[in-house]
Design a protein around this motif. Structure first.
Motif, short mmCIF file in Angstrom:
data_model
loop_
_atom_site.label_atom_id
_atom_site.label_comp_id
_atom_site.label_asym_id
_atom_site.label_seq_id
_atom_site.Cartn_x
_atom_site.Cartn_y
_atom_site.Cartn_z
N ALA A 31 0.81 -1.22 0.00
CA ALA A 31 0.00 0.00 0.00
C ALA A 31 0.85 1.27 0.00
CB ALA A 31 -0.92 0.01 1.21
N PHE A 32 2.18 1.13 0.03
CA PHE A 32 3.05 2.31 0.07
C PHE A 32 2.92 3.10 -1.22
CE2 PHE A 32 7.09 4.57 -0.19
CZ PHE A 32 7.17 5.11 1.09
N ASP A 33 2.76 4.41 -1.10
CA ASP A 33 2.57 5.30 -2.25
C ASP A 33 3.93 5.73 -2.81
OD1 ASP A 33 1.81 7.15 -4.16
OD2 ASP A 33 1.07 8.62 -2.71
N LEU A 34 4.31 5.15 -3.96
CA LEU A 34 5.59 5.47 -4.58
C LEU A 34 5.63 6.87 -5.20
CD1 LEU A 34 6.39 2.09 -6.33
CD2 LEU A 34 7.23 2.93 -4.14
N THR A 35 4.48 7.52 -5.29
CA THR A 35 4.43 8.86 -5.86
C THR A 35 4.35 9.93 -4.78
OG1 THR A 35 2.02 8.83 -6.09
CG2 THR A 35 3.32 8.01 -7.96
N GLY A 36 4.35 9.52 -3.52
CA GLY A 36 4.22 10.45 -2.41
C GLY A 36 5.48 11.24 -2.11
N GLU A 37 5.37 12.16 -1.18
CA GLU A 37 6.48 13.04 -0.80
C GLU A 37 7.61 12.31 -0.10
OE1 GLU A 37 5.05 16.32 1.48
OE2 GLU A 37 3.62 16.92 -0.03
N LEU A 38 7.38 11.11 0.41
CA LEU A 38 8.42 10.38 1.13
C LEU A 38 9.43 9.71 0.19
CD1 LEU A 38 6.29 8.67 3.92
CD2 LEU A 38 7.73 10.71 4.11
N VAL A 39 9.16 9.74 -1.11
CA VAL A 39 10.01 9.07 -2.08
C VAL A 39 10.76 10.10 -2.91
CG1 VAL A 39 10.07 7.51 -4.06
CG2 VAL A 39 8.41 7.13 -2.23
N GLU A 40 12.08 9.94 -3.00
CA GLU A 40 12.90 10.78 -3.86
C GLU A 40 13.43 9.91 -4.99
OE1 GLU A 40 17.26 12.88 -3.89
OE2 GLU A 40 16.24 12.69 -1.96
N TRP A 41 13.03 10.22 -6.22
CA TRP A 41 13.45 9.45 -7.39
C TRP A 41 14.69 10.08 -8.00
CZ3 TRP A 41 11.41 4.86 -8.38
CH2 TRP A 41 10.19 4.55 -7.80
N ARG A 42 15.58 9.25 -8.49
CA ARG A 42 16.79 9.70 -9.17
C ARG A 42 16.86 9.02 -10.53
NH1 ARG A 42 21.16 9.54 -4.26
NH2 ARG A 42 19.98 10.92 -2.88
N GLY A 43 16.95 9.80 -11.58
CA GLY A 43 17.07 9.23 -12.92
C GLY A 43 15.76 8.76 -13.51
N GLY A 44 14.64 9.22 -13.01
CA GLY A 44 13.34 8.80 -13.53
C GLY A 44 12.26 8.98 -12.49
N GLY A 45 11.27 8.13 -12.54
CA GLY A 45 10.17 8.18 -11.60
C GLY A 45 9.61 6.79 -11.41
N PRO A 46 8.46 6.65 -10.77
CA PRO A 46 7.92 5.33 -10.46
C PRO A 46 7.54 4.51 -11.70
CG PRO A 46 6.32 7.02 -9.92
CD PRO A 46 7.61 7.72 -10.27
N GLU A 47 7.43 5.15 -12.84
CA GLU A 47 7.07 4.43 -14.06
C GLU A 47 8.30 4.18 -14.96
OE1 GLU A 47 4.07 3.20 -14.43
OE2 GLU A 47 3.49 4.16 -12.55
N THR A 48 9.50 4.62 -14.52
CA THR A 48 10.71 4.50 -15.33
C THR A 48 11.59 3.41 -14.78
OG1 THR A 48 10.62 6.88 -15.75
CG2 THR A 48 12.69 5.76 -16.24
N TRP A 49 11.77 2.34 -15.54
CA TRP A 49 12.62 1.24 -15.14
C TRP A 49 13.46 0.80 -16.33
CZ3 TRP A 49 12.70 0.27 -10.10
CH2 TRP A 49 11.64 0.74 -9.34
N ALA A 50 14.69 0.40 -16.09
CA ALA A 50 15.58 -0.07 -17.14
C ALA A 50 15.07 -1.41 -17.67
CB ALA A 50 17.00 -0.24 -16.62
N GLU A 51 15.47 -1.72 -18.89
CA GLU A 51 15.09 -3.01 -19.49
C GLU A 51 15.60 -4.18 -18.66
OE1 GLU A 51 13.33 -3.84 -22.34
OE2 GLU A 51 12.69 -1.77 -22.40
#
Length: 54
Positions: A31-51
């Motif tokens: 249930a953790f919200d990956l788009t919330g303020e507690l998450v800091e993304w580097r090099g992309g976001g929750p929808e960006t993943w390498a192949e």
């Protein structure tokens, strides 16, 4: 990924984050919200993943 100031791993896919949060003791990691303020993304976001992992 860092939890409470400690490095707990590198996520290569969304399910890795769920595992890390569960191992860190989060009661409901699914249930953790990956788009919330507690998450800091580097090099992309929750929808960006390498192949594939490096």
């Amino acid at each position: 990924m860092r939890w409470d100031g400690q490095s707990i791993g590198v996520a290569h896919q969304p399910s890795d984050i769920t595992v890390f949060l569960q191992e860190a003791g989060l009661e409901d990691p699914e249930a953790f919200d990956l788009t919330g303020e507690l998450v800091e993304w580097r090099g992309g976001g929750p929808e960006t993943w390498a192949e594939s992992p490096p």
